[in-house]
Design an enzyme around this catalytic site. Structure first.
Site, PDB file in Angstrom:
ATOM      1  CG  ASN A  75      -2.744   0.693   0.457  1.00 64.89           C
ATOM      2  OD1 ASN A  75      -2.695   1.157   0.180  1.00 64.89           O
ATOM      3  ND2 ASN A  75      -3.165  -0.312   0.933  1.00 64.89           N
ATOM      4  NE  ARG A  76      -2.671   4.478  -3.188  1.00 64.06           N
ATOM      5  CZ  ARG A  76      -3.002   3.590  -3.090  1.00 64.06           C
ATOM      6  NH1 ARG A  76      -3.177   3.202  -2.564  1.00 64.06           N
ATOM      7  NH2 ARG A  76      -3.532   3.340  -5.194  1.00 64.06           N
ATOM      8  CG  HIS A 102       1.726  -2.335  -3.489  1.00 60.33           C
ATOM      9  ND1 HIS A 102       1.079  -2.187  -2.522  1.00 60.33           N
ATOM     10  CD2 HIS A 102       0.049  -2.177  -4.993  1.00 60.33           C
ATOM     11  CE1 HIS A 102      -0.753  -2.570  -3.299  1.00 60.33           C
ATOM     12  NE2 HIS A 102      -1.016  -1.999  -4.202  1.00 60.33           N
ATOM     13  CG  HIS A 173      -2.036  -6.661  -5.403  1.00 59.97           C
ATOM     14  ND1 HIS A 173      -3.031  -6.308  -6.347  1.00 59.97           N
ATOM     15  CD2 HIS A 173      -1.818  -5.066  -4.761  1.00 59.97           C
ATOM     16  CE1 HIS A 173      -3.948  -4.648  -6.754  1.00 59.97           C
ATOM     17  NE2 HIS A 173      -3.019  -3.839  -5.501  1.00 59.97           N
ATOM     18  N   GLY A 174      -3.161 -10.443  -4.697  1.00 57.95           N
ATOM     19  CA  GLY A 174      -4.229 -11.434  -6.260  1.00 57.95           C
ATOM     20  C   GLY A 174      -5.668 -10.579  -6.374  1.00 57.95           C
ATOM     21  CE1 TYR A 175      -6.384  -5.807  -9.487  1.00 56.39           C
ATOM     22  CE2 TYR A 175      -4.708  -6.612  -8.989  1.00 56.39           C
ATOM     23  CZ  TYR A 175      -5.395  -5.334  -9.698  1.00 56.39           C
ATOM     24  OH  TYR A 175      -4.757  -4.161  -8.638  1.00 56.39           O
ATOM     25  CG  ASP A 231      -7.506   2.091  -4.133  1.00 59.18           C
ATOM     26  OD1 ASP A 231      -7.283   0.520  -3.022  1.00 59.18           O
ATOM     27  OD2 ASP A 231      -6.494   2.102  -4.917  1.00 59.18           O
ATOM     28  CD  GLU A 294      -3.853  -5.047  -2.427  1.00 62.36           C
ATOM     29  OE1 GLU A 294      -3.315  -4.297  -2.032  1.00 62.36           O
ATOM     30  OE2 GLU A 294      -5.045  -4.238  -2.720  1.00 62.36           O
TER      31      GLU A 294
END
Length: 328
Positions: A75-76, A102, A173-175, A231, A294
């Site tokens: 993340n940030r 990330h 970080h799977g979609y 998000d 996530e």
């Protein structure tokens, strides 16, 4: 069939391998680049359950982060800077040239991991990040075990140790798309979170911890995801917990995914910015093609004293477990 084969090469010629794992009714293809889950299939279901691509190149560019272990800080971190033990650190600013996302341009997701051990249903990958890598202090040694357990369970066990105090926050970080359809807007999601983190226009947490009541972030009761755009971090707890079920995703096809984790946060991203990406089985991915769920620490925690700490110190072992449990 389990095994390993070359999937592609880094620009400098280093080979990236694909590891095929089978167990619990699942078949997964795991790449040594980024510990990426490139493909995931459930017995009796014709379509893949994750977004991936059959080529390596997109993982360096348009599909960076897809299916990878991201870090050393997922993340940030706002302003790409933080203060730790009285010392200021500036990190790689790979988001809008202002923030770090990330782990930066050369985060764990872009690294070639070393295969330490592989069996039919599991593989352990290891990685070391040097002191100063992407601006972070401390040499960080990481080990991730990806395993296929009974009853359709994809499990990650992430561990790390450091030689100096450092932020540490690893995430898968799977979609996911449980129906194999063009988007996940008709999937339903339920999350055991009564609070979330509001963000500013650049997706950096404001520091507020807000109730989800009467907001589009209230998933305490299962509801359709839709196309509203999300998000955000949903707050599961204020500290690490024993492994427990925190979320359930359901598709219209009858496929279900339960998420179990010890983490205190769940970043939910509905894939609204996906556009024209080359996917599995000849698919082209567009907006909302998949949803990222996530489990992780809270974003910008090094700059937010009111958030759960994400600092790892020498002598401690970071451990993050997450289990994605599929049924049809």
């Amino acid at each position: 069939m389990t095994g390993r084969q070359v999937f592609g090469h880094f620009p400098d010629g280093r080979p990236v391998e694909s590891l095929t794992l089978q167990g619990g009714g699942l078949t997964a293809k795991l790449l040594t680049m980024g510990a990426i889950v490139q493909d995931l299939r459930l017995e009796g279901v014709a379509h893949p359950l994750v977004l991936g691509t059959p080529m390596l190149e997109p993982y360096f560019s348009s599909m960076q982060f897809f299916g990878a272990i991201v870090g050393r800080f997922a993340n940030r971190i706002g302003g790409a800077r933080f203060t730790l033990d009285g010392r200021d650190y500036r990190t790689n600013a790979n988001q809008q040239n202002r923030h770090i996302l990330h782990g930066g341009d050369d985060g764990t997701w872009r690294q070639l991991w070393t295969l330490h051990d592989q069996a039919q249903d599991r593989a352990e990958l290891r990685l070391a990040l040097d002191d100063g890598h992407m601006g972070f202090p401390g040499k960080l040694s990481i080990a991730v075990t990806c395993a296929l357990r009974d009853k359709g369970t994809l499990e990650f066990d992430m561990r790390a140790t450091t030689e100096a105090p450092t932020p540490c926050n690893l995430a898968h970080h799977g979609y996911f798309n449980l129906d194999g359809t063009a988007d996940i807007c008709d999937h339903s999601l339920q999350v055991a979170a009564s609070q979330y983190l509001p963000v500013d226009a650049e997706l950096i947490p404001t520091g507020e911890i807000a109730p989800v009541d009467n907001s589009r972030f209230d998933f305490r009761e299962a509801r359709l995801i839709g196309a509203g755009g999300i998000d955000h971090n949903l707050c599961l707890s204020t500290e690490e917990q024993p492994l427990r079920c925190v979320a359930t995703l359901r598709g219209q096809s009858g496929v279900r995914m339960d998420i179990e984790t010890n983490a205190c946060g769940l970043q939910v991203y509905d894939g609204s910015h996906i556009s024209g990406l080359p996917g599995l089985d000849g698919r082209i991915y567009h907006a909302h093609a998949g949803i990222a769920l996530e489990t992780q620490g809270w974003p910008d925690a090094p700059n937010q004293p009111g958030f759960p700490s994400a600092i790892l110190r020498p002598g401690q072992t970071y451990r993050h477990r997450v289990r994605y449990c599929f049924s049809a």
